[in-house]
Design an enzyme around this catalytic site. Structure first.
Site, PDB file in Angstrom:
ATOM      1  N   CYS A   1       0.703  -1.699  -0.147  1.00 26.83           N
ATOM      2  CA  CYS A   1      -0.258  -0.366   0.224  1.00 26.83           C
ATOM      3  C   CYS A   1       0.975   0.935  -0.039  1.00 26.83           C
ATOM      4  CB  CYS A   1      -1.222   0.158   0.962  1.00 26.83           C
ATOM      5  SG  CYS A   1      -1.573   1.375   1.141  1.00 26.83           S
ATOM      6  N   ASP A   2       1.512   1.466   1.121  1.00 25.98           N
ATOM      7  CA  ASP A   2       2.005   3.033   1.497  1.00 25.98           C
ATOM      8  C   ASP A   2       3.809   3.157   0.171  1.00 25.98           C
ATOM      9  OD1 ASP A   2       1.389   3.671   2.809  1.00 25.98           O
ATOM     10  OD2 ASP A   2       2.457   2.813   4.393  1.00 25.98           O
ATOM     11  N   VAL A   3       3.847   1.615  -0.307  1.00 27.50           N
ATOM     12  CA  VAL A   3       5.258   1.948  -1.070  1.00 27.50           C
ATOM     13  C   VAL A   3       4.245   2.409  -2.698  1.00 27.50           C
ATOM     14  CG1 VAL A   3       6.748   0.194   0.698  1.00 27.50           C
ATOM     15  CG2 VAL A   3       5.319  -0.942  -1.529  1.00 27.50           C
TER      16      VAL A   3
ATOM     17  N   SER B   1       1.095   4.719   7.411  1.00 27.68           N
ATOM     18  CA  SER B   1       1.961   5.469   7.206  1.00 27.68           C
ATOM     19  C   SER B   1      -0.146   6.254   8.028  1.00 27.68           C
ATOM     20  CB  SER B   1       1.282   5.758   6.297  1.00 27.68           C
ATOM     21  OG  SER B   1       0.868   6.107   5.091  1.00 27.68           O
TER      22      SER B   1
END
Lengths: 93, 663
Positions: free
Chosen positions: B402-404, B443
């Site tokens: 997700c965040d990456v 995050s």
């Protein structure tokens, strides 16, 4: 004093050489790398063995035995699992 | 005599250090690394022999026995642990290294009749402190990584103040040890060990989730540092050299991890309040999935079946990049992902994997998982090598990341991930995203990629979604199946599919089974599954039915072997290993609210831990609460498939579907 300087020298030298070499390790191998260096960090087993070279008794001996067990666990386990992990990495035929 | 000269020559130390460094330098590619690992092991083994030859051993029996015990335990774990547990195992071993380091320093510092130069004594104290903190910190990290402890950051009141106070006390004690007579040293050093261990715990409990790779790398470095300082006090070059090399390695990994998250190390150890408040750590965690209904709707409201569209895109694409994340590890979907890649390669498509440096819970985590799933390592690419290629890519498949891949890292300022380097999945023509849900990642920043038109969301357990995608692509008839004909049976098909692919199934009968007179069909189902080599057990709650032992009698009549009827206490620990739980007419006795919510009529009642299972099939009459009137949240779990209606009809239908698939 000279001896101390030599030891500090060894420390810095190893750190720098290690840093140069390891910064070139690809991310692909980061987990095996950590697993192997983990095994190497149990090099304290040498310290334990030196303790055993003297006549130690009672609580000291007990502590040394614990240290020996954890260090050997760490070394053997670390190298063995790294080896196993690396056998999974395969190239196309 | 000649032998002694050779042994005591310090050149031999340098030779061993050289061999060790050579071993490490072979870590360029997997075959080389294998040689390197063995070379390093050889170097260390030689070092052990050298030390024994030089110093001798006073009590060989104790040494050999202890060595054998430690080695056997290490070897056993190394052979049995599976690749998912690697981060926890490595963290645990960091701790073992820390123990050895602080114990050696302690014994050396307190040994009677020995005086050390100030420099050596300081080193010994550092070895003691760092070793003890590494030990306790690693135990916490290992507990978190193996899910024995809560993965979320734990903050206590005045966290930073307490940490600082403990640190100052350690330093003060260390300074005191120089001014007090040697007899009192022992007490001081013991208190320092205790305080350092406490410090390790205080620091590591507030780190969690996606920050774990930093913690584990940092502990790698600190374990090495403890060994190096321990080497200073006993004046052993080998120890110092090895310890320093490991410190270098751990520092590099820590640095790479921090850079990949665009965070400063200090802010990982001292999290800022604004960041913690926004965290949604449960987002990728299966066990905390309570927000399922929204995701279910998402899937059904979209105009066409998203899986069909996804399969069509996969068929049309020439160039595919797969992005795995920690969610893939949680869902244990790596073999499905590998199968998808293989299928694409067989169709002569170009397939590559893009691995973000911090994907997973330790450096290189994804690479190991995929290697185990037999993905060739030449298909795995680092971020910088592949990021330019996304714009020429037809299809990106995201599995549990997700965040990456969140474009907000570039386009939005002032978020916790702003400035973090990401994989440019958004540059490609199409994106299929097999994530658990659309919640933000660790995050807490909303992922804009989910809202883009080119993105197709296949939400749910990645193992299943990717599996279904493979099937659709393989059949190649993705769009020819009419939607309306497909929909009504899909729940049953899904259920039959999970049942037939399960290795272990637990059946939970309840009074509803008795009402529907479904016990014979349930027994037939159990026999069918067993024929398919599935392990089937029955979990019987003490109050299931209308009298004690009610279910036992009904099932015995239906010729179910009574040894398969397990009591609650026996079977409860088995749920977490069960692939499927088939609930037939039971409600209150499986309601997790009994544990989670206070002040309901069933609060505190012991229930069957059905919620721990990987998949749940519910064959109840309707969604209404059971006798207690307490709403059952189990029905809305993401892993739950509800087949409401008369249980006998439902099971009959499932049996025919299952026998079709197995035949």
């Amino acid at each position: 004093m000279a001896n101390i300087l030599l030891l500090i020298g060894v420390m810095l030298f190893s750190f720098i050489i290690g840093y140069i070499l390891i910064s070139r390790v690809p991310q692909l191998l980061h987990t095996p790398l950590m697993s192997m260096t983990n095994a190497i960090s149990a090099v304290t087993i040498l310290g334990v063995l030196i303790l055993f070279s003297k006549d130690i008794e009672g609580i000291e001996k007990l502590l040394a035995c614990v240290a020996l067990a954890t260090a050997s666990f760490n070394i053997i386990g670390g190298f063995a699992i790294t080896d196993r992990m690396l056998t999974y990495f395969k190239k196309s035929k | 005599m000649g032998l002694n000269i050779i042994l005591n020559n310090s050149l031999i130390d340098f030779l061993i250090i050289f061999i060790l460094i050579y071993g490490i330098s072979r870590f360029r590619n997997p075959p080389g690394a294998k040689v390197g690992n063995r070379t390093a092991a050889f170097a260390l083994f030689s070092a052990v022999l050298l030390v024994i030859a030089r110093h001798g051993i006073h009590d060989p029996v104790a040494v050999v026995i202890t060595l054998l015990i430690g080695s056997a335990a290490g070897l056993y774990l190394a052979k049995t642990v599976n690749m998912i547990q690697i981060p926890a195992m490595v963290a645990f071993q960091h701790g073992a290294g820390g123990v050895a380091a602080f114990l050696v320093s302690f014994v050396e510092l307190t040994s009677v009749g020995k005086t050390h130069a100030a420099m050596n004594e300081i080193s010994g104290i550092l070895g003691l402190v760092i070793g003890a903190a590494t030990f306790s910190g690693s135990m916490i990290a290992s507990g978190k990584l193996s899910n024995k402890l809560k993965q979320t950051p734990q903050n206590i009141r005045f966290h930073s103040h307490i940490a600082l106070a403990v640190l100052i006390s350690i330093i003060a004690l260390g300074a005191m040890s120089f001014h007090l007579p040697q007899q009192q040293d022992k007490m001081i050093f013991v208190s320092m060990i205790v305080l350092s261990a406490a410090f390790g715990v205080i620091v590591s409990i507030r780190i969690g989730g996606a920050d774990m790779p930093v913690l584990i790398s940092f502990l790698n470095a600190s374990a090495g540092l403890a060994a190096a300082f321990c080497g200073m006090i006993i004046e052993n070059k080998l120890l110092i050299a090895c310890g320093a090399t490991v410190t270098a390695s751990g520092s590099i990994l820590t640095h790479v991890m921090c850079k990949a998250m665009n965070r400063k190390l200090i802010w990982i150890f001292i999290p800022r309040k604004t960041v913690t408040a926004k965290k949604a750590p449960g987002a990728k965690n299966v066990s905390t999935a309570v927000t399922a209904p929204r995701a279910v709707k998402d899937e059904s409201k979209s105009p066409s079946d998203p899986i069909a569209t996804a399969a069509r895109l996969a068929l049309e694409a020439d160039n595919v990049i797969i992005i795995p994340g920690y969610g893939m590890a949680i869902a244990q979907a790596q073999s499905e992902v590998a199968a998808f890649a293989k299928l694409m390669s067989e169709m002569k498509k170009k397939v590559r994997f893009a691995i973000h440096p911090v994907a997973g819970r330790m450096p290189g985590h994804m690479n190991v998982l995929l290697a185990e799933a037999e993905v060739e390592y030449e298909m795995l690419f680092e971020m910088d090598d592949i990021n330019q290629d996304f714009k020429h890519t037809d299809l990106v498949l995201i599995v549990g990341a997700c965040d990456v891949v969140n474009p907000s890292a570039i386009s939005v300022e002032g978020t916790p991930i702003s400035g973090m380097p990401i994989l440019r999945a958004n540059d490609s023509k199409n994106v299929i995203c097999c994530n658990f849900d659309t919640n933000p990642g660790y995050s807490g920043v909303r992922n804009l990629l989910y809202e883009m038109d080119k993105t197709i969301l296949l939400l749910g357990d990645a193992k299943q979604t990717v599996g279904r995608l493979i099937e659709r692509v393989r059949s190649g008839v993705a769009e020819t199946i009419p939607e309306d004909e497909k929909k009504p049976t899909s729940n049953y098909e899904k259920a039959a599919q999970t049942l037939t692919s399960a290795k272990s199934v637990i059946i939970v009968p309840g009074y509803g089974m008795a009402i529907a007179q479904a016990q014979f069909k349930v027994a037939e189902m159990a026999r069918l599954l067993e024929k398919n080599n599935t392990v089937v057990n029955f979990a019987v709650h003490p109050v299931a039915g209308r009298m004690p032992g009610h279910m036992h009698v009904l099932l015995a009549e239906a010729e179910v072997d009574y040894e398969k009827l397990k009591e609650m206490d026996v079977i409860n620990p088995m749920f977490k290993d069960a692939d499927v739980v088939l609930v037939v007419g039971a409600c209150d006795v499986i309601n997790p609210s009994a544990i989670r919510i206070e002040n309901t009529p069933i609060s505190g009642m012991p229930v069957l831990s059905v919620i721990d299972a990987k998949n749940i099939l519910i064959c109840n009459y309707d969604e209404k609460p059971g006798y207690s009137g307490v709403d059952n949240p189990l029905y809305r779990e993401r892993k739950t498939t509800c087949l409401f209606g008369d249980a006998r009809e439902t099971i009959t239908k499932l049996i025919s579907l299952c026998s079709e698939t197995t035949a």
